[in-house]
Scaffold this motif. Structure first.
Motif, PDB file in Angstrom:
ATOM      1  N   SER B 102      15.499   2.094  25.504  1.00 19.49           N
ATOM      2  CA  SER B 102      15.289   0.654  25.704  1.00 19.49           C
ATOM      3  C   SER B 102      16.150  -0.121  24.726  1.00 19.49           C
ATOM      4  CB  SER B 102      13.821   0.273  25.473  1.00 19.49           C
ATOM      5  OG  SER B 102      12.988   0.852  26.452  1.00 19.49           O
ATOM      6  N   ILE B 103      16.836  -1.135  25.255  1.00 19.44           N
ATOM      7  CA  ILE B 103      17.727  -1.971  24.456  1.00 19.44           C
ATOM      8  C   ILE B 103      17.291  -3.423  24.603  1.00 19.44           C
ATOM      9  CG2 ILE B 103      20.090  -2.811  24.179  1.00 19.44           C
ATOM     10  CD1 ILE B 103      21.052  -0.204  25.491  1.00 19.44           C
ATOM     11  N   GLU B 123      19.697 -13.478  26.388  1.00 22.44           N
ATOM     12  CA  GLU B 123      18.934 -12.334  25.875  1.00 22.44           C
ATOM     13  C   GLU B 123      18.834 -11.297  26.981  1.00 22.44           C
ATOM     14  OE1 GLU B 123      16.009 -14.800  22.804  1.00 22.44           O
ATOM     15  OE2 GLU B 123      15.138 -13.590  24.405  1.00 22.44           O
ATOM     16  N   ARG B 124      19.039 -10.043  26.610  1.00 18.55           N
ATOM     17  CA  ARG B 124      19.027  -8.951  27.597  1.00 18.55           C
ATOM     18  C   ARG B 124      18.052  -7.859  27.150  1.00 18.55           C
ATOM     19  NH1 ARG B 124      24.356  -8.622  30.424  1.00 18.55           N
ATOM     20  NH2 ARG B 124      25.644 -10.364  29.720  1.00 18.55           N
ATOM     21  N   ASP B 125      17.168  -7.483  28.039  1.00 19.74           N
ATOM     22  CA  ASP B 125      16.312  -6.303  27.843  1.00 19.74           C
ATOM     23  C   ASP B 125      16.692  -5.291  28.907  1.00 19.74           C
ATOM     24  OD1 ASP B 125      14.885  -7.581  25.831  1.00 19.74           O
ATOM     25  OD2 ASP B 125      13.427  -8.397  27.241  1.00 19.74           O
ATOM     26  N   GLU B 131      16.518   8.239  36.117  1.00 17.39           N
ATOM     27  CA  GLU B 131      17.665   7.737  36.871  1.00 17.39           C
ATOM     28  C   GLU B 131      17.481   6.287  37.303  1.00 17.39           C
ATOM     29  OE1 GLU B 131      18.805  10.440  39.973  1.00 17.39           O
ATOM     30  OE2 GLU B 131      19.650  11.788  38.474  1.00 17.39           O
ATOM     31  N   ILE B 132      16.511   5.586  36.707  1.00 18.44           N
ATOM     32  CA  ILE B 132      16.259   4.196  37.057  1.00 18.44           C
ATOM     33  C   ILE B 132      16.557   3.299  35.844  1.00 18.44           C
ATOM     34  CG2 ILE B 132      14.536   2.506  37.825  1.00 18.44           C
ATOM     35  CD1 ILE B 132      15.160   4.551  39.941  1.00 18.44           C
ATOM     36  N   MET B 133      17.394   2.306  36.067  1.00 22.95           N
ATOM     37  CA  MET B 133      17.653   1.286  35.048  1.00 22.95           C
ATOM     38  C   MET B 133      17.015  -0.031  35.509  1.00 22.95           C
ATOM     39  SD  MET B 133      21.293  -0.490  33.901  1.00 22.95           S
ATOM     40  CE  MET B 133      21.971   0.975  33.102  1.00 22.95           C
ATOM     41  N   THR B 134      16.262  -0.652  34.647  1.00 27.26           N
ATOM     42  CA  THR B 134      15.762  -1.997  34.928  1.00 27.26           C
ATOM     43  C   THR B 134      16.238  -2.916  33.808  1.00 27.26           C
ATOM     44  OG1 THR B 134      13.684  -1.460  33.815  1.00 27.26           O
ATOM     45  CG2 THR B 134      13.707  -1.300  36.215  1.00 27.26           C
ATOM     46  N   HIS B 149      16.289 -15.518  34.043  1.00 24.54           N
ATOM     47  CA  HIS B 149      17.397 -15.816  34.948  1.00 24.54           C
ATOM     48  C   HIS B 149      17.667 -14.664  35.920  1.00 24.54           C
ATOM     49  CE1 HIS B 149      21.065 -17.206  36.656  1.00 24.54           C
ATOM     50  NE2 HIS B 149      21.855 -16.460  35.937  1.00 24.54           N
ATOM     51  N   LEU B 150      17.638 -13.428  35.428  1.00 23.50           N
ATOM     52  CA  LEU B 150      17.959 -12.281  36.278  1.00 23.50           C
ATOM     53  C   LEU B 150      16.980 -11.137  36.013  1.00 23.50           C
ATOM     54  CD1 LEU B 150      21.826 -12.112  35.681  1.00 23.50           C
ATOM     55  CD2 LEU B 150      20.665 -13.190  37.632  1.00 23.50           C
ATOM     56  N   GLN B 151      16.686 -10.390  37.069  1.00 22.50           N
ATOM     57  CA  GLN B 151      15.801  -9.235  36.968  1.00 22.50           C
ATOM     58  C   GLN B 151      16.276  -8.246  38.025  1.00 22.50           C
ATOM     59  OE1 GLN B 151      11.810 -10.625  36.981  1.00 22.50           O
ATOM     60  NE2 GLN B 151      10.894  -8.600  37.121  1.00 22.50           N
ATOM     61  N   ALA B 152      16.541  -7.005  37.633  1.00 21.33           N
ATOM     62  CA  ALA B 152      17.116  -6.062  38.588  1.00 21.33           C
ATOM     63  C   ALA B 152      16.671  -4.643  38.319  1.00 21.33           C
ATOM     64  CB  ALA B 152      18.643  -6.139  38.555  1.00 21.33           C
TER      65      ALA B 152
END
Lengths: 160, 160
Positions: B102-103, B123-125, B131-134, B149-152
């Protein structure tokens, strides 16, 4: 040549598109002169911006030296903008002029991570004549005045 | 898997390597909500840095939306640095923490070209589980406070 058409806003920069391969020389008051191989790739995806990546390697032993990634934009007729991420922790924002197939840009900001060396200014002159790209890069860094740092000549290998 | 070994300095970030494909949602007080497809590619060339490019496209019609390019670095145990060039004229320098896979990073500088909109903070989490990146991205821009703003969510497609 599939993919979207070049956005008209960046059509004046279309001469940069393609894969360029060549060699250059590096020098600076704080380092021993060195020679490098270089590949520059410039592409677009139909938006008003050109993307690029660049990498260099030592001509001595082929070890990777540097790499950059970023974007070219036009700010109006003859007015060019450049944003570059550097692997050594710098972010460069530069602006300047386009005349024909010659570009001259100077950094308007150089920001960096906590562990990166200080770089105060970068100036880039890029010129394309047919399938030949030449560039010169001047730099002010680690307390030294603006001075020549890189000079290279590359040949267009592929247009996409 | 040819190419050089991963540099030990960035071994803690090795879980990011590969090509990731997925979908996300965008929202902000100044724009209509939107959904996007995304590809993130992360690679290395044996140096103490990871390179990445990212691109998104609209799920409505496939038109390209955004793209980023930059570099991940480690500044010490658990300490992460990020430099990003944005096609809309921004350069982002961020720092933060790595815990396991986790970053969390926050911008320490956001610079821009004359024609770019103002962005004050990002800010990014980022989290990888197998094999899953969120990820989630928060932004303060164009006079608005820091907000989602973004969620993926993306899936690892290829490790190199």
């Amino acid at each position: 040549m599939d993919g979207p058409a070049l956005h008209p806003d960046v059509a004046p920069l279309g001469f940069l598109l393609g894969s360029w391969m060549g060699e250059g020389k590096g020098f600076y008051s704080t380092v021993a002169p060195f020679e490098y191989g270089e590949e520059i790739r410039v592409w677009h995806i139909g938006k008003p911006v050109l993307a690029f990546t660049q990498r260099t390697w030592s001509l001595d032993d082929g070890r990777p030296l540097h790499g950059e990634a970023g974007f070219w934009r036009m700010a109006g007729p003859g007015s060019v903008e450049l944003v570059v991420a550097h692997p050594n922790g710098h972010a460069e924002v530069a602006e300047g002029r386009l005349e024909g197939t010659s570009i001259s840009v100077a950094s308007i900001s150089l920001t960096r991570t906590s562990t990166a060396k200080q770089v105060d200014a970068i100036e880039r002159d890029i010129r394309v004549d047919g399938e030949i790209m030449t560039y010169e890069l001047r730099m002010a860094a680690v307390g030294q005045p603006l001075d020549g740092h890189l000079q290279a000549e590359l040949r267009l290998g592929a247009t996409h």
